[in-house]
Design a protein around this motif. Structure first.
Motif, PDB file in Angstrom:
ATOM      1  N   SER A  22       0.831  -1.219   0.000  1.00 42.77           N
ATOM      2  CA  SER A  22       0.000   0.000   0.000  1.00 42.77           C
ATOM      3  C   SER A  22       0.856   1.256   0.000  1.00 42.77           C
ATOM      4  CB  SER A  22      -0.927   0.026   1.217  1.00 42.77           C
ATOM      5  OG  SER A  22      -1.796  -1.059   1.165  1.00 42.77           O
ATOM      6  N   ASP A  23       2.046   1.174   0.593  1.00 43.45           N
ATOM      7  CA  ASP A  23       2.955   2.328   0.549  1.00 43.45           C
ATOM      8  C   ASP A  23       3.239   2.682  -0.907  1.00 43.45           C
ATOM      9  OD1 ASP A  23       3.263   2.192   3.333  1.00 43.45           O
ATOM     10  OD2 ASP A  23       5.021   0.893   3.199  1.00 43.45           O
ATOM     11  N   THR A  24       3.510   1.646  -1.702  1.00 47.88           N
ATOM     12  CA  THR A  24       3.838   1.850  -3.116  1.00 47.88           C
ATOM     13  C   THR A  24       2.640   2.397  -3.874  1.00 47.88           C
ATOM     14  OG1 THR A  24       5.467   0.110  -2.941  1.00 47.88           O
ATOM     15  CG2 THR A  24       4.752   0.687  -5.158  1.00 47.88           C
TER      16      THR A  24
ATOM     17  N   TYR B 104       0.795   7.614   6.995  1.00 43.91           N
ATOM     18  CA  TYR B 104       0.410   7.546   8.414  1.00 43.91           C
ATOM     19  C   TYR B 104       0.532   6.100   8.883  1.00 43.91           C
ATOM     20  CZ  TYR B 104      -1.554  12.261   8.174  1.00 43.91           C
ATOM     21  OH  TYR B 104      -1.718  13.622   8.040  1.00 43.91           O
ATOM     22  N   THR B 105       1.238   5.916  10.007  1.00 43.34           N
ATOM     23  CA  THR B 105       1.451   4.554  10.472  1.00 43.34           C
ATOM     24  C   THR B 105       1.393   4.482  11.994  1.00 43.34           C
ATOM     25  OG1 THR B 105       2.945   2.649  10.288  1.00 43.34           O
ATOM     26  CG2 THR B 105       3.990   4.813  10.304  1.00 43.34           C
ATOM     27  N   ASP B 106       1.840   3.336  12.550  1.00 47.63           N
ATOM     28  CA  ASP B 106       1.712   3.145  14.000  1.00 47.63           C
ATOM     29  C   ASP B 106       2.956   3.586  14.766  1.00 47.63           C
ATOM     30  OD1 ASP B 106       3.389   1.124  13.194  1.00 47.63           O
ATOM     31  OD2 ASP B 106       2.102  -0.518  13.841  1.00 47.63           O
ATOM     32  N   VAL B 107       3.939   4.168  14.080  1.00 49.55           N
ATOM     33  CA  VAL B 107       5.071   4.822  14.751  1.00 49.55           C
ATOM     34  C   VAL B 107       5.086   6.269  14.258  1.00 49.55           C
ATOM     35  CG1 VAL B 107       6.812   3.093  15.361  1.00 49.55           C
ATOM     36  CG2 VAL B 107       6.530   3.739  12.981  1.00 49.55           C
ATOM     37  N   ASP B 108       5.753   7.153  15.008  1.00 49.87           N
ATOM     38  CA  ASP B 108       5.644   8.557  14.615  1.00 49.87           C
ATOM     39  C   ASP B 108       6.773   9.003  13.693  1.00 49.87           C
ATOM     40  OD1 ASP B 108       7.617   8.542  16.477  1.00 49.87           O
ATOM     41  OD2 ASP B 108       6.823  10.147  17.732  1.00 49.87           O
TER      42      ASP B 108
ATOM     43  N   THR C  46      16.062   5.350  14.094  1.00 47.09           N
ATOM     44  CA  THR C  46      17.417   4.874  13.821  1.00 47.09           C
ATOM     45  C   THR C  46      17.448   3.355  13.636  1.00 47.09           C
ATOM     46  OG1 THR C  46      17.697   4.951  16.213  1.00 47.09           O
ATOM     47  CG2 THR C  46      18.669   6.760  14.942  1.00 47.09           C
ATOM     48  N   THR C  47      16.521   2.665  14.262  1.00 48.11           N
ATOM     49  CA  THR C  47      16.273   1.255  13.966  1.00 48.11           C
ATOM     50  C   THR C  47      14.868   0.947  14.452  1.00 48.11           C
ATOM     51  OG1 THR C  47      17.198  -0.984  14.041  1.00 48.11           O
ATOM     52  CG2 THR C  47      17.184   0.245  16.114  1.00 48.11           C
ATOM     53  N   ASP C  48      14.393  -0.280  14.232  1.00 46.07           N
ATOM     54  CA  ASP C  48      13.023  -0.607  14.625  1.00 46.07           C
ATOM     55  C   ASP C  48      12.841  -0.399  16.132  1.00 46.07           C
ATOM     56  OD1 ASP C  48      10.556  -1.676  15.148  1.00 46.07           O
ATOM     57  OD2 ASP C  48      10.823  -3.408  13.824  1.00 46.07           O
ATOM     58  N   PRO C  49      12.001   0.562  16.523  1.00 44.60           N
ATOM     59  CA  PRO C  49      11.833   0.837  17.961  1.00 44.60           C
ATOM     60  C   PRO C  49      11.241  -0.340  18.737  1.00 44.60           C
ATOM     61  CG  PRO C  49      10.299   2.145  16.639  1.00 44.60           C
ATOM     62  CD  PRO C  49      11.208   1.460  15.681  1.00 44.60           C
ATOM     63  N   ARG C  50      10.676  -1.304  18.024  1.00 37.14           N
ATOM     64  CA  ARG C  50      10.164  -2.493  18.739  1.00 37.14           C
ATOM     65  C   ARG C  50      11.294  -3.386  19.218  1.00 37.14           C
ATOM     66  NH1 ARG C  50       4.555  -4.350  15.911  1.00 37.14           N
ATOM     67  NH2 ARG C  50       4.341  -2.406  14.782  1.00 37.14           N
ATOM     68  N   VAL C  51      12.443  -3.282  18.550  1.00 34.95           N
ATOM     69  CA  VAL C  51      13.592  -4.115  18.930  1.00 34.95           C
ATOM     70  C   VAL C  51      14.532  -3.337  19.849  1.00 34.95           C
ATOM     71  CG1 VAL C  51      15.630  -5.298  17.999  1.00 34.95           C
ATOM     72  CG2 VAL C  51      13.408  -5.567  16.885  1.00 34.95           C
TER      73      VAL C  51
ATOM     74  N   GLU D 250      18.209   2.408   1.148  1.00 35.01           N
ATOM     75  CA  GLU D 250      19.016   1.308   1.712  1.00 35.01           C
ATOM     76  C   GLU D 250      18.333   0.691   2.927  1.00 35.01           C
ATOM     77  OE1 GLU D 250      21.445  -0.359   0.623  1.00 35.01           O
ATOM     78  OE2 GLU D 250      22.896   0.864  -0.457  1.00 35.01           O
ATOM     79  N   MET D 251      17.800   1.553   3.814  1.00 40.08           N
ATOM     80  CA  MET D 251      17.131   1.028   5.011  1.00 40.08           C
ATOM     81  C   MET D 251      15.987   0.103   4.590  1.00 40.08           C
ATOM     82  SD  MET D 251      18.255   2.216   8.068  1.00 40.08           S
ATOM     83  CE  MET D 251      16.979   2.545   9.265  1.00 40.08           C
ATOM     84  N   ALA D 252      15.191   0.557   3.627  1.00 41.42           N
ATOM     85  CA  ALA D 252      14.039  -0.251   3.188  1.00 41.42           C
ATOM     86  C   ALA D 252      14.507  -1.530   2.511  1.00 41.42           C
ATOM     87  CB  ALA D 252      13.154   0.565   2.248  1.00 41.42           C
TER      88      ALA D 252
HETATM   89  P1  ADP Z   1       1.683  -0.046   8.369  1.00 42.53           P
HETATM   90  O1  ADP Z   1       0.694  -1.097   8.698  1.00 42.53           O
HETATM   91  O2  ADP Z   1       1.257   1.323   8.817  1.00 42.53           O
HETATM   92  O3  ADP Z   1       2.118  -0.078   6.940  1.00 42.53           O
HETATM   93  P2  ADP Z   1       4.127  -1.390   9.107  1.00 42.53           P
HETATM   94  O4  ADP Z   1       3.986  -2.399  10.177  1.00 42.53           O
HETATM   95  O5  ADP Z   1       4.212  -1.868   7.704  1.00 42.53           O
HETATM   96  O6  ADP Z   1       2.944  -0.335   9.286  1.00 42.53           O
HETATM   97  O7  ADP Z   1       5.392  -0.445   9.379  1.00 42.53           O
HETATM   98  C1  ADP Z   1       5.528   0.203  10.626  1.00 42.53           C
HETATM   99  C2  ADP Z   1       6.449  -0.626  11.508  1.00 42.53           C
HETATM  100  O8  ADP Z   1       7.752  -0.660  10.946  1.00 42.53           O
HETATM  101  C3  ADP Z   1       6.667  -0.080  12.893  1.00 42.53           C
HETATM  102  O9  ADP Z   1       5.649  -0.482  13.778  1.00 42.53           O
HETATM  103  C4  ADP Z   1       8.035  -0.624  13.268  1.00 42.53           C
HETATM  104  O10 ADP Z   1       7.951  -1.737  14.110  1.00 42.53           O
HETATM  105  C5  ADP Z   1       8.641  -1.077  11.945  1.00 42.53           C
HETATM  106  N1  ADP Z   1       9.975  -0.511  11.682  1.00 42.53           N
HETATM  107  C6  ADP Z   1      11.050  -1.195  11.234  1.00 42.53           C
HETATM  108  N2  ADP Z   1      12.121  -0.423  11.123  1.00 42.53           N
HETATM  109  C7  ADP Z   1      11.731   0.829  11.489  1.00 42.53           C
HETATM  110  C8  ADP Z   1      12.394   2.080  11.571  1.00 42.53           C
HETATM  111  N3  ADP Z   1      13.687   2.208  11.244  1.00 42.53           N
HETATM  112  N4  ADP Z   1      11.681   3.141  11.973  1.00 42.53           N
HETATM  113  C9  ADP Z   1      10.383   3.034  12.297  1.00 42.53           C
HETATM  114  N5  ADP Z   1       9.698   1.871  12.241  1.00 42.53           N
HETATM  115  C10 ADP Z   1      10.348   0.770  11.843  1.00 42.53           C
END
Ligand code: ADP
Ligand code: ASP
Ligand code: MG
Length: 422
Positions: A157-159, A176-180, A184-189, A206-208
């Motif tokens: 859907s992003d694409t 719009y997503t579930d993080v703000d 710098t890396t996945d905040p869940r980790v 590169e990150m993607a």
């Molecule tokens: P959506 O359903 O809105 O598309 P996604 O789950 O696809 O959301 O993407 C958002 C998630 O990406 C976040 O909840 C987070 O865990 C993960 N994520 C991975 N790397 C990052 C990063 N560098 N910055 C922010 N979020 C990240």
């Protein structure tokens, strides 16, 4: 007034209450005078639920007819959420209409489950916008030249949103997503991860591509190709916050490399568990072996990522590469069946318990020793590196999956990513 595209991910669309919230936010933008196009994902869990049902009936297969039905099935998630959002907007008193990809159409190639967008017809959308309607377009899907419904790959859907923004020449695409924002890396980790106010387009790419699922890689490619201003922000802020404040929040994907960016040697760390390693052991070391192995793999439409060939000993060498985990079994079968006997190699072994960890930063261009600092950190943690690959702005390593979080946390610290940036 300018045209804006909003994209809302699965969690943001996850319940009727959340959909109401999205509708109120979109209504705010619409009432402020913006022409609005909204691209929703399926409600969270829905795509997995649908694909799970298919799996209950028949194991996943690469068979074209099976893949076609997967797209027919999975696309319904976005159709439902789009219609629900249109209903919620109408309830807010906003004139709104939803479209499935095929209705515009959003034309794609025929690569089911991983189709690529070829063109988007904007006539109907432009007509509706001119009449003051908010237009909702399903994310994740399109239609091929034979009227088959296609989907764009997980996270697609992003694409859709960025491609639609490009086609409509929108002033901005807001994800719009579930993080703000992008961290710098996945905040869940790594809970200490910090939000970046801007990230360069190249770094985001590169990150993607190294596994940060916050944006699907193709959305970033589209943004780069068509210079679509792109921002990642939270759908969980109160819907009635000041619009200008909201418009500046989150992370901007920037096309300009400003001074501040150049100072950051490493901007982020990405990781993924999507790959598997294949090792061909005891291959007679003679010209053409890479071609014999990888040519057969490419012919079977299997993408190869990292490659490593060891120095030869007694005329024999070992050859390893990584493929997507979904292709692991297929690659092993292919090599065992035909290639290994022909090559006269001793054996082929697979390892799916690996992960790839990457450090990314445009500052790496002008600083030496960044990669060795990475290797030092991993060695201090007792983590063995199995493969390495580098580009101008990233270094990736393959390590045992069980050390992934440890590696990411340690590297995050080493490169001072835990520190607040002034
Ligand atoms: P959506 O359903 O809105 O598309 P996604 O789950 O696809 O959301 O993407 C958002 C998630 O990406 C976040 O909840 C987070 O865990 C993960 N994520 C991975 N790397 C990052 C990063 N560098 N910055 C922010 N979020 C990240
Ligand atoms: N619903 C699809 C998925 O779960 C597309 C998306 O959410 O971007 O992958
Ligand atoms: Mg996503």
């Amino acid at each position: 007034m300018s045209l804006i595209v909003h994209k809302y991910g699965g969690t943001s669309m996850g319940s009727t209450d959340r959909i109401k919230n999205v509708a109120k936010r979109v209504a705010k933008w619409s009432r402020a005078g913006y022409q609005m196009v909204v691209v929703p994902s399926a409600m969270s869990g829905e795509t997995n639920r649908l694909l799970g049902l298919a799996k209950e009936l028949a194991p996943t297969s690469v068979d074209l007819s099976y893949q076609r039905e997967l797209d027919m099935l999975a696309s319904t998630g976005e159709q439902a959420s789009s219609a629900l959002l249109a209903i919620a907007l109408q309830a807010e008193g906003i004139d709104s209409v939803s479209y499935a990809g095929w209705q515009l159409p959003i034309l794609t190639n025929s690569a089911f489950t991983k189709a690529r967008i070829e063109s988007i017809d904007d006539k109907r959308v432009m007509g509706d916008l001119a009449e003051g309607k908010v237009v909702i377009i399903t994310g994740f899907q399109g239609v091929d030249a034979h009227s088959n419904i296609t989907t764009l790959g997980r996270g697609g859907s992003d694409t859709s949103a960025v491609a639609i923004a490009a086609a409509l020449k929108a002033s901005e695409c807001l994800i719009y997503t579930d993080v703000d924002g992008v961290y710098t890396t996945d905040p869940r980790v790594v809970p200490e991860a910090k939000r970046l106010t801007t990230i360069s387009f190249e770094e985001m790419l590169e990150m993607a591509s190294m596994g940060s699922k916050v944006l699907q890689i193709r959305s970033v490619e589209f943004a780069g190709k068509y210079k679509v201003p792109l921002r990642v922000l939270s759908s969980f802020t109160p819907w009635d916050i000041d619009l200008q404040e909201e418009a500046r929040s989150g992370t901007l994907i920037s096309f300009e490399e400003d001074e501040k960016m150049e100072q950051a040697i490493v901007s982020g760390i990405a990781f993924n568990r999507d790959e598997a390693k294949i090792s061909v052991i005891g291959v007679p070391d003679k010209p053409g072996i890479a071609y014999q192995i990888l040519g057969a793999v490419a012919e079977a439409n299997i993408e190869v990522d990292m490659i490593i060939q060891n120095i030869s000993k007694d005329g024999k060498t070992d050859f390893s590469f990584t493929v997507h985990r979904n292709d692991h079994a297929k690659t092993l079968d292919l090599l065992k069946g035909q290639v290994i006997p022909e090559l006269g190699a001793a054996e082929v072994v697979g390892d799916a318990k690996i992960c790839k960890v990457s450090i990314v930063g445009i500052g790496m261009r002008s600083h030496v020793g960044v990669a060795s600092k990475m290797f030092k950190t991993l060695s201090e943690e007792g983590i063995n590196i199995q493969m390495i690959s580098t580009s101008e702005i990233k270094t990736s390593v393959v390590i045992d999956e069980k050390y992934m979080e440890l590696a990411v946390r340690a590297l995050h610290k080493t490169f001072d990513l835990d520190q607040d940036k002034a």
